[in-house]
Motif scaffolding. Structure first.
Motif, PDB file in Angstrom:
ATOM      1  N   LYS A 135       0.841  -1.196   0.000  1.00 53.59           N
ATOM      2  CA  LYS A 135       0.000   0.000   0.000  1.00 53.59           C
ATOM      3  C   LYS A 135       0.877   1.248   0.000  1.00 53.59           C
ATOM      4  O   LYS A 135       1.931   1.265   0.627  1.00 53.59           O
ATOM      5  CB  LYS A 135      -0.893   0.047   1.252  1.00 53.59           C
ATOM      6  N   GLN A 159      -7.254  -1.220  -3.144  1.00 50.48           N
ATOM      7  CA  GLN A 159      -6.673  -1.758  -1.908  1.00 50.48           C
ATOM      8  C   GLN A 159      -5.243  -1.279  -1.674  1.00 50.48           C
ATOM      9  O   GLN A 159      -4.737  -1.352  -0.544  1.00 50.48           O
ATOM     10  CB  GLN A 159      -6.701  -3.298  -1.918  1.00 50.48           C
ATOM     11  N   VAL A 201      -4.048   4.415   0.027  1.00 55.79           N
ATOM     12  CA  VAL A 201      -4.434   4.769   1.392  1.00 55.79           C
ATOM     13  C   VAL A 201      -4.345   6.283   1.571  1.00 55.79           C
ATOM     14  O   VAL A 201      -3.403   6.915   1.077  1.00 55.79           O
ATOM     15  CB  VAL A 201      -3.500   4.081   2.418  1.00 55.79           C
ATOM     16  N   GLU A 208      -8.513   2.635   1.779  1.00 57.28           N
ATOM     17  CA  GLU A 208      -8.373   2.648   3.236  1.00 57.28           C
ATOM     18  C   GLU A 208      -8.112   4.074   3.697  1.00 57.28           C
ATOM     19  O   GLU A 208      -7.468   4.855   2.997  1.00 57.28           O
ATOM     20  CB  GLU A 208      -7.214   1.747   3.672  1.00 57.28           C
ATOM     21  N   PRO A 235     -12.414   0.532   4.801  1.00 60.78           N
ATOM     22  CA  PRO A 235     -11.673   0.147   6.007  1.00 60.78           C
ATOM     23  C   PRO A 235     -10.969   1.341   6.647  1.00 60.78           C
ATOM     24  O   PRO A 235     -10.444   2.219   5.957  1.00 60.78           O
ATOM     25  CB  PRO A 235     -10.664  -0.879   5.489  1.00 60.78           C
ATOM     26  N   THR A 268      -8.170   2.635   9.723  1.00 55.63           N
ATOM     27  CA  THR A 268      -7.101   2.353  10.686  1.00 55.63           C
ATOM     28  C   THR A 268      -6.918   3.592  11.555  1.00 55.63           C
ATOM     29  O   THR A 268      -6.942   4.717  11.046  1.00 55.63           O
ATOM     30  CB  THR A 268      -5.786   2.002   9.976  1.00 55.63           C
TER      31      THR A 268
END
Length: 253
Positions: free
Chosen positions: A99, A123, A126, A168, A198, A200
């Motif tokens: 990523k 994917q 980020v 992400e 997603p 984080t």
């Protein structure tokens, strides 16, 4: 099916590994390559490496360093810092990095991230939102290692990131960075409730219990930490650690 991930975050400053407090007061904690080797042995879920100098200095990513880290790393690796073009991102992914993370470029040229996601898969793309509380209420995103205001709320930025095809979103709390007093759970919940991609979270973890609270509140999320995994004790002696299998089962249960 996705599972919660426990993720060490390594900050690179002047080619060394450092830890900060509220994005300031850099403390040298070792060699990045050595840290990667230790996290390999400890079977970390994933690793994030952020070069905190590159964008501020207008410098290109250190491809040699990234290549060395990627060749050593036996877990999924996310790199961020100084990436300004699609070609640079593709070069980094070609080294074995899973990523590439963006902050300033996302706010300046979001269309480039859309093109990258279309070419390499969402994917691998980020967005990092460095977030700070406003004086009276609410939150604001910053760039350039927390030095430059964007005047954009993290919720608005997260919704934009999702709309342009990012895979992400990393929420990085400037206020909680290095404090080891727990995540900003309210901030994280606001953003996670606003988007489906997603998430984080980084900033504030001081114990396994802090990670447990985050996962209990948010379920499937990336629980990232810096200080927790490089310091030990109240005097913050440098010691790289990571939950063993039994500890991890307790955190995730």
């Amino acid at each position: 099916m996705l599972n919660p991930r426990i993720i060490p975050v390594l900050l690179v400053h002047e080619k060394g590994l450092v830890k900060t407090v509220k994005f300031k007061d850099h403390k040298y904690v070792g060699d990045p390559l050595n840290a990667v080797r230790i996290f390999n042995e400890k079977e970390a879920d994933e690793l994030v490496v952020l070069d905190i100098d590159a964008t501020v200095e207008g410098r290109d990513p250190d491809i040699e360093m990234i290549g060395n880290l990627a060749s050593e790393c036996r877990m999924p690796l996310c790199y961020g810092g100084g990436v300004k073009t699609l070609e640079q991102a593709k070069t980094i992914l070609g080294l074995g990095v899973e990523k590439v993370a963006f902050s300033s470029l996302f706010f300046e040229q979001p269309e480039l991230l859309t093109r990258l996601a279309e070419q390499v898969g969402s994917q691998s793309v980020v967005v990092v939102l460095d977030v700070k509380k406003k004086l009276f209420s609410g939150y604001e995103c910053y760039v350039h290692n927390g030095q430059k205001r964007t005047k954009i709320s993290p919720i608005k930025a997260a919704i934009l990131a999702e709309s342009i095809g990012v895979g992400e979103i990393v929420i990085n709390s400037i206020d909680c960075d290095g404090m080891m007093t727990g995540y900003d759970l309210d901030l994280i919940n606001q953003i996670k409730s606003a988007v489906a991609v997603p998430i984080t979270a980084i900033g504030g973890a001081g114990s396994h219990d802090d990670i447990c609270k985050l996962i209990q509140q948010e379920g499937i999320i990336g629980a990232a930490a810096g200080s927790l995994f490089v310091f030990k004790g109240k005097y913050r002696a440098v010691l790289i650690s990571y939950p063993n299998r039994n500890e991890k089962e307790l955190i995730l249960s």
